[in-house]
Write a protein that holds these residues in place. Sequence first.
Motif, mmCIF file in Angstrom:
data_model
loop_
_atom_site.group_PDB
_atom_site.id
_atom_site.type_symbol
_atom_site.label_atom_id
_atom_site.label_comp_id
_atom_site.label_asym_id
_atom_site.label_seq_id
_atom_site.Cartn_x
_atom_site.Cartn_y
_atom_site.Cartn_z
ATOM 1 N N UNK A 68 0.719 -1.169 0.134
ATOM 2 C CA UNK A 68 -0.135 0.205 -0.008
ATOM 3 C C UNK A 68 0.696 1.358 -0.060
ATOM 4 N N UNK A 69 2.203 1.322 0.789
ATOM 5 C CA UNK A 69 2.991 2.356 0.850
ATOM 6 C C UNK A 69 4.160 1.820 1.081
ATOM 7 N N UNK A 70 5.265 2.586 0.731
ATOM 8 C CA UNK A 70 6.662 2.346 1.159
ATOM 9 C C UNK A 70 7.238 3.701 1.558
ATOM 10 N N UNK A 71 7.905 3.441 2.824
ATOM 11 C CA UNK A 71 8.789 4.789 3.234
ATOM 12 C C UNK A 71 10.105 4.420 3.562
ATOM 13 N N UNK A 72 11.012 5.424 3.116
ATOM 14 C CA UNK A 72 12.448 5.166 3.378
ATOM 15 C C UNK A 72 12.744 6.415 4.016
#
Length: 137
Positions: A68-72
């Motif tokens: 649904x999302x990817x955070x780095x």
Amino acid sequence: MHPIQLRDIFVSSLSCVVNDWVAAKDFSGEIDLSIQSGVSELTPGDSNVAVGIKATVTSVKKVNDKSIFEIFVDLNGQFEVDLERFKFENLEDWARTNAPFLLIPYVREQVYGLAMRAGISGLILPLLVQPRMLPKK
């Protein structure tokens, strides 16, 4: 006061990809959290050490084979060491085991803030408990 003090924190990069805005808006569920850390080269007599943290947070739930999302988050902390009170031979162990735990709250803050600005509600990283580390004898 501890002989090692955090002096600065630098955020090298932040990014967020939202693959499903509807699911992100009302997100509740499990996440995958990956954390990597690294330490600058240590030189005898140098009282500074840098410790970097890279964190990746993705939703376990997939939509069309994508999270649904990817955070780095990529940040590093600059520590100053009182070499008269802390043995240099223990510094690498400290930097590899203790320092990352000191930086995790700053990673959590960056992830939470970026998620909120991106419209991902309900994303909070878990608290991590640091194992007790005893100095080598």
